[in-house]
Write a protein that holds these residues in place. Structure first.
Motif, PDB file in Angstrom:
ATOM      1  N   HIS A 163       0.850  -1.189   0.000  1.00 28.43           N
ATOM      2  CA  HIS A 163       0.000   0.000   0.000  1.00 28.43           C
ATOM      3  C   HIS A 163       0.889   1.243   0.000  1.00 28.43           C
ATOM      4  CE1 HIS A 163      -3.684   2.242   1.954  1.00 28.43           C
ATOM      5  NE2 HIS A 163      -3.311   2.763   0.796  1.00 28.43           N
ATOM      6  N   VAL A 164       0.832   2.005  -1.082  1.00 28.06           N
ATOM      7  CA  VAL A 164       1.672   3.214  -1.187  1.00 28.06           C
ATOM      8  C   VAL A 164       0.950   4.371  -0.493  1.00 28.06           C
ATOM      9  CG1 VAL A 164       2.997   4.681  -2.750  1.00 28.06           C
ATOM     10  CG2 VAL A 164       2.505   2.321  -3.394  1.00 28.06           C
ATOM     11  N   ASN A 165       0.854   4.259   0.814  1.00 25.56           N
ATOM     12  CA  ASN A 165       0.102   5.242   1.592  1.00 25.56           C
ATOM     13  C   ASN A 165       0.981   6.314   2.215  1.00 25.56           C
ATOM     14  OD1 ASN A 165       1.113   3.077   3.261  1.00 25.56           O
ATOM     15  ND2 ASN A 165      -0.042   3.942   4.968  1.00 25.56           N
ATOM     16  N   TYR A 166       2.276   6.072   2.337  1.00 27.37           N
ATOM     17  CA  TYR A 166       3.175   7.027   2.987  1.00 27.37           C
ATOM     18  C   TYR A 166       3.801   8.010   2.000  1.00 27.37           C
ATOM     19  CZ  TYR A 166       3.428   5.381   7.862  1.00 27.37           C
ATOM     20  OH  TYR A 166       3.162   5.095   9.177  1.00 27.37           O
ATOM     21  N   HIS A 167       3.528   7.865   0.722  1.00 27.03           N
ATOM     22  CA  HIS A 167       4.226   8.680  -0.280  1.00 27.03           C
ATOM     23  C   HIS A 167       3.245   9.304  -1.270  1.00 27.03           C
ATOM     24  CE1 HIS A 167       7.160   5.734   1.265  1.00 27.03           C
ATOM     25  NE2 HIS A 167       8.039   6.730   1.120  1.00 27.03           N
ATOM     26  N   PRO A 168       3.466  10.567  -1.636  1.00 28.52           N
ATOM     27  CA  PRO A 168       2.550  11.245  -2.570  1.00 28.52           C
ATOM     28  C   PRO A 168       2.784  10.867  -4.031  1.00 28.52           C
ATOM     29  CG  PRO A 168       4.258  12.759  -1.862  1.00 28.52           C
ATOM     30  CD  PRO A 168       4.457  11.509  -1.073  1.00 28.52           C
ATOM     31  N   ASP A 169       4.007  10.447  -4.384  1.00 30.05           N
ATOM     32  CA  ASP A 169       4.291  10.051  -5.771  1.00 30.05           C
ATOM     33  C   ASP A 169       3.855   8.593  -5.970  1.00 30.05           C
ATOM     34  OD1 ASP A 169       6.247   9.405  -3.919  1.00 30.05           O
ATOM     35  OD2 ASP A 169       7.878   9.403  -5.390  1.00 30.05           O
ATOM     36  N   LYS A 170       2.568   8.381  -5.895  1.00 25.83           N
ATOM     37  CA  LYS A 170       2.001   7.041  -5.801  1.00 25.83           C
ATOM     38  C   LYS A 170       2.182   6.214  -7.079  1.00 25.83           C
ATOM     39  CE  LYS A 170      -1.451   8.438  -2.367  1.00 25.83           C
ATOM     40  NZ  LYS A 170      -0.852   7.671  -1.267  1.00 25.83           N
ATOM     41  N   LEU A 171       1.820   6.774  -8.218  1.00 25.32           N
ATOM     42  CA  LEU A 171       1.822   5.987  -9.450  1.00 25.32           C
ATOM     43  C   LEU A 171       3.214   5.469  -9.821  1.00 25.32           C
ATOM     44  CD1 LEU A 171       0.198   4.822 -11.768  1.00 25.32           C
ATOM     45  CD2 LEU A 171       0.488   6.990 -12.996  1.00 25.32           C
ATOM     46  N   PRO A 172       4.266   6.308  -9.831  1.00 26.94           N
ATOM     47  CA  PRO A 172       5.590   5.764 -10.161  1.00 26.94           C
ATOM     48  C   PRO A 172       6.080   4.724  -9.159  1.00 26.94           C
ATOM     49  CG  PRO A 172       5.769   8.059  -9.440  1.00 26.94           C
ATOM     50  CD  PRO A 172       4.325   7.780  -9.658  1.00 26.94           C
ATOM     51  N   ARG A 173       5.756   4.894  -7.894  1.00 27.41           N
ATOM     52  CA  ARG A 173       6.165   3.894  -6.904  1.00 27.41           C
ATOM     53  C   ARG A 173       5.380   2.595  -7.099  1.00 27.41           C
ATOM     54  NH1 ARG A 173       9.290   5.894  -2.033  1.00 27.41           N
ATOM     55  NH2 ARG A 173       9.588   8.137  -2.367  1.00 27.41           N
ATOM     56  N   MET A 174       4.107   2.686  -7.464  1.00 28.00           N
ATOM     57  CA  MET A 174       3.326   1.479  -7.732  1.00 28.00           C
ATOM     58  C   MET A 174       3.935   0.704  -8.905  1.00 28.00           C
ATOM     59  SD  MET A 174      -0.615   2.840  -7.323  1.00 28.00           S
ATOM     60  CE  MET A 174      -1.368   1.242  -7.676  1.00 28.00           C
ATOM     61  N   LYS A 175       4.308   1.408  -9.943  1.00 29.54           N
ATOM     62  CA  LYS A 175       4.917   0.749 -11.098  1.00 29.54           C
ATOM     63  C   LYS A 175       6.268   0.132 -10.733  1.00 29.54           C
ATOM     64  CE  LYS A 175       2.663   3.621 -14.611  1.00 29.54           C
ATOM     65  NZ  LYS A 175       2.860   4.622 -15.700  1.00 29.54           N
ATOM     66  N   ALA A 176       7.025   0.815  -9.864  1.00 24.68           N
ATOM     67  CA  ALA A 176       8.314   0.276  -9.420  1.00 24.68           C
ATOM     68  C   ALA A 176       8.116  -0.994  -8.598  1.00 24.68           C
ATOM     69  CB  ALA A 176       9.060   1.326  -8.611  1.00 24.68           C
ATOM     70  N   VAL A 177       7.060  -1.030  -7.789  1.00 23.77           N
ATOM     71  CA  VAL A 177       6.745  -2.230  -6.997  1.00 23.77           C
ATOM     72  C   VAL A 177       6.464  -3.411  -7.923  1.00 23.77           C
ATOM     73  CG1 VAL A 177       5.031  -3.267  -5.459  1.00 23.77           C
ATOM     74  CG2 VAL A 177       5.938  -0.987  -4.952  1.00 23.77           C
ATOM     75  N   VAL A 178       5.705  -3.156  -8.990  1.00 25.61           N
ATOM     76  CA  VAL A 178       5.406  -4.212  -9.962  1.00 25.61           C
ATOM     77  C   VAL A 178       6.696  -4.691 -10.633  1.00 25.61           C
ATOM     78  CG1 VAL A 178       4.200  -4.766 -12.111  1.00 25.61           C
ATOM     79  CG2 VAL A 178       3.068  -3.349 -10.365  1.00 25.61           C
ATOM     80  N   ASP A 179       7.551  -3.750 -11.005  1.00 29.81           N
ATOM     81  CA  ASP A 179       8.828  -4.125 -11.636  1.00 29.81           C
ATOM     82  C   ASP A 179       9.686  -4.959 -10.690  1.00 29.81           C
ATOM     83  OD1 ASP A 179       8.351  -2.986 -14.096  1.00 29.81           O
ATOM     84  OD2 ASP A 179       9.284  -1.053 -13.581  1.00 29.81           O
ATOM     85  N   PHE A 180       9.712  -4.604  -9.428  1.00 26.19           N
ATOM     86  CA  PHE A 180      10.570  -5.292  -8.456  1.00 26.19           C
ATOM     87  C   PHE A 180      10.051  -6.692  -8.136  1.00 26.19           C
ATOM     88  CE2 PHE A 180      11.885  -6.330  -4.106  1.00 26.19           C
ATOM     89  CZ  PHE A 180      13.261  -6.183  -4.208  1.00 26.19           C
ATOM     90  N   TYR A 181       8.759  -6.802  -7.790  1.00 27.37           N
ATOM     91  CA  TYR A 181       8.214  -8.080  -7.322  1.00 27.37           C
ATOM     92  C   TYR A 181       7.694  -8.976  -8.450  1.00 27.37           C
ATOM     93  CZ  TYR A 181       8.472  -6.666  -2.404  1.00 27.37           C
ATOM     94  OH  TYR A 181       8.929  -6.303  -1.160  1.00 27.37           O
ATOM     95  N   VAL A 182       7.230  -8.383  -9.542  1.00 25.21           N
ATOM     96  CA  VAL A 182       6.639  -9.162 -10.622  1.00 25.21           C
ATOM     97  C   VAL A 182       7.620  -9.387 -11.769  1.00 25.21           C
ATOM     98  CG1 VAL A 182       4.745  -9.292 -12.286  1.00 25.21           C
ATOM     99  CG2 VAL A 182       4.334  -8.309 -10.006  1.00 25.21           C
ATOM    100  N   ASN A 183       8.273  -8.316 -12.179  1.00 22.50           N
ATOM    101  CA  ASN A 183       9.159  -8.404 -13.345  1.00 22.50           C
ATOM    102  C   ASN A 183      10.606  -8.717 -12.980  1.00 22.50           C
ATOM    103  OD1 ASN A 183       6.899  -7.708 -14.923  1.00 22.50           O
ATOM    104  ND2 ASN A 183       7.325  -5.519 -14.679  1.00 22.50           N
ATOM    105  N   GLY A 184      10.904  -8.756 -11.686  1.00 20.42           N
ATOM    106  CA  GLY A 184      12.231  -9.170 -11.245  1.00 20.42           C
ATOM    107  C   GLY A 184      13.336  -8.150 -11.418  1.00 20.42           C
ATOM    108  N   LYS A 185      13.012  -6.889 -11.547  1.00 14.93           N
ATOM    109  CA  LYS A 185      14.038  -5.848 -11.670  1.00 14.93           C
ATOM    110  C   LYS A 185      14.538  -5.465 -10.277  1.00 14.93           C
ATOM    111  CE  LYS A 185      12.204  -3.914 -15.984  1.00 14.93           C
ATOM    112  NZ  LYS A 185      11.716  -2.690 -16.669  1.00 14.93           N
TER     113      LYS A 185
END
Length: 433
Positions: free
Chosen positions: A398-420
């Motif tokens: 949950h990106v609740n602590y940060h205002p730059d939500k969308l780029p952090r959400m995409k980074a989470v997907v890259d890290f956990y899903v795409n293996g970056k």
């Protein structure tokens, strides 16, 4: 003894007396007949209406099909009919409101009776360490009349009478797409978007996403279309009520959440409310003894307090129970009267105990595992820097602590899903402001 010569005389006298009595009886009968004829000219068995008319001196009117009321009489009757119709409408509304109150009273009674059945039965305390108190309240009786259209949608979407629900307007369209894309990816079929405007409703339909748009409601629509995150967040407590009344458990979700596993596989379902925490370690998430130091008190300078970081009102599982509905009502009512943050009010109503002038809410609650249901402070400040923790896959982020939500959400997907492995590196622990 009577002499013989008196015999004939007495017999004549007796016959004379009987004759006189008969004559008197005939005279009385004739007199009574005259009186009755005068008083009841229509007979004893005439209709009540005829007798009453005769006694009052009013002739009973005869029905004449050719006769008609005067125009004034007709207008008066029309006016009376209109007045009665208006009163009838008001009475119907009052009956409907009273029926609704009665239904809730019956539900509360049913809840109390079930609790009494358990609490009223006497039990012996078991061996030390084996005694457990009640934790789970019974669910309410589902009432589809509350919202038949929503009931049909939920019947198709929900699985085992539970589902994920998110509120969204056009301001969060891009985040919403990341949200439902990852829900689909982990194989969750039971989710629903409550569209707060036509843009989101059309967008969801174009993406084949289950969507529900409420009927027009001026009080809700004005906030839903133009409100920011906090304003829209406050609406959910009013909207969620119908889901619970229909008998469904809801996993309420903000759209700034990335799903990495099926959350329904990690719920306990043993409390009215099961919520993720804003805490970042065992102490802050689950509670600790915080010592308050006041040197002026001398020997009693140290006061022990209990502390726990708040539940996150953007991700919680709520069961359809009376205390849960009362919680939603309390929060919605306060937010309608106070300029307050919905998360603060949510936690106050869950946590404040009964005290003079205030009745606390008797709702059971559970704190979710903060490593499974992870907030963005835990991720960016701790987990990404720990080689062991970074290999562990949470259920959600949950990106609740940060205002730059969308780029952090995409980074989470890259890290956990795409293996970056370096996807999270460019971001600071906190925000830039």
């Amino acid at each position: 003894m009577t002499s013989r010569r008196d015999g004939p005389l007495m017999r004549n006298y007796g016959q004379s007396m009987r004759g006189s009595r008969i004559a008197v009886a005939i005279a009385i009968g004739i007199l009574l007949g005259c009186v009755c004829a005068f008083l009841f000219p229509h007979g004893f068995f005439s209709s009540d209406l005829s007798v009453q008319g005769h006694r009052t001196g009013i002739d009973t009117p005869k029905v004449d099909s050719s006769s008609c009321e005067s125009s004034e009489r007709i207008n008066m009757l029309k006016s009376e009919f209109l007045s009665v119709s208006q009163k009838n409408s008001k009475l119907k509304k009052q009956v409907s409101e009273l029926t609704e109150k009665l239904r809730f009273a019956e539900q509360a009674k049913d809840h109390a009776e079930k609790q009494f059945e358990v609490l009223g039965e006497k039990h012996k305390a078991g061996p030390f360490g084996t005694v457990k108190g009640l934790r789970t309240n019974p669910t309410v009786v589902p009432d589809e009349s509350v919202n038949p259209r929503l009931a049909k949608i939920l019947e198709k979407v929900a699985v085992q009478r539970e589902l994920i629900v998110a509120l969204a307007n056009s301001n969060v369209k891009d985040m919403l797409e990341v949200w439902f894309t990852n829900i689909r990816r982990v194989g969750v079929p039971n989710y629903l978007v409550v569209a707060l405007d036509d843009v989101i409703a059309n967008f969801c339909n174009s993406k084949d996403v289950p969507v529900y748009k409420r009927d027009p409601d001026e009080g809700i629509d004005s906030v839903a279309k133009t409100g920011g995150n906090h304003a829209v967040s406050g609406l959910k407590f009013r909207i969620l009520r119908e889901f619970l009344q229909l008998g469904y458990s809801v996993l309420l979700s903000d759209v700034d959440i990335v799903y990495l596993q099926n959350p329904f596989n990690h719920l306990y379902r043993d409390s009215d409310v099961e919520s993720m925490t804003d805490g970042h370690d065992n102490m802050t998430a689950y509670g600790y003894d915080d010592v308050f130091d006041e040197p002026a008190m001398g020997w009693a300078r140290y006061a022990h307090t209990m502390r726990i970081w708040v539940y996150n009102s953007g991700f919680f599982y709520i069961r359809p129970t009376i205390p849960s509905i009362e919680l939603l009502d309390r929060v919605a009512d306060r937010l309608s009267r106070e300029k307050a943050w919905d998360q603060a009010v949510f936690n106050e109503e869950l946590s404040f105990p009964s005290h003079p002038g205030y009745d606390g809410l008797h709702a059971s609650r559970r704190t979710m595992d903060f490593y499974l249901f992870m907030n963005s402070k835990v991720l960016f400040k701790t987990v990404r820097k720990d080689s062991k923790l970074s290999k562990f896959k949470p259920v959600i982020i949950h990106v609740n602590y940060h205002p730059d939500k969308l780029p952090r959400m995409k980074a989470v997907v890259d890290f956990y899903v795409n293996g970056k492995q370096d996807a999270l590196n460019p971001f600071p622990d906190g925000s830039d402001w």
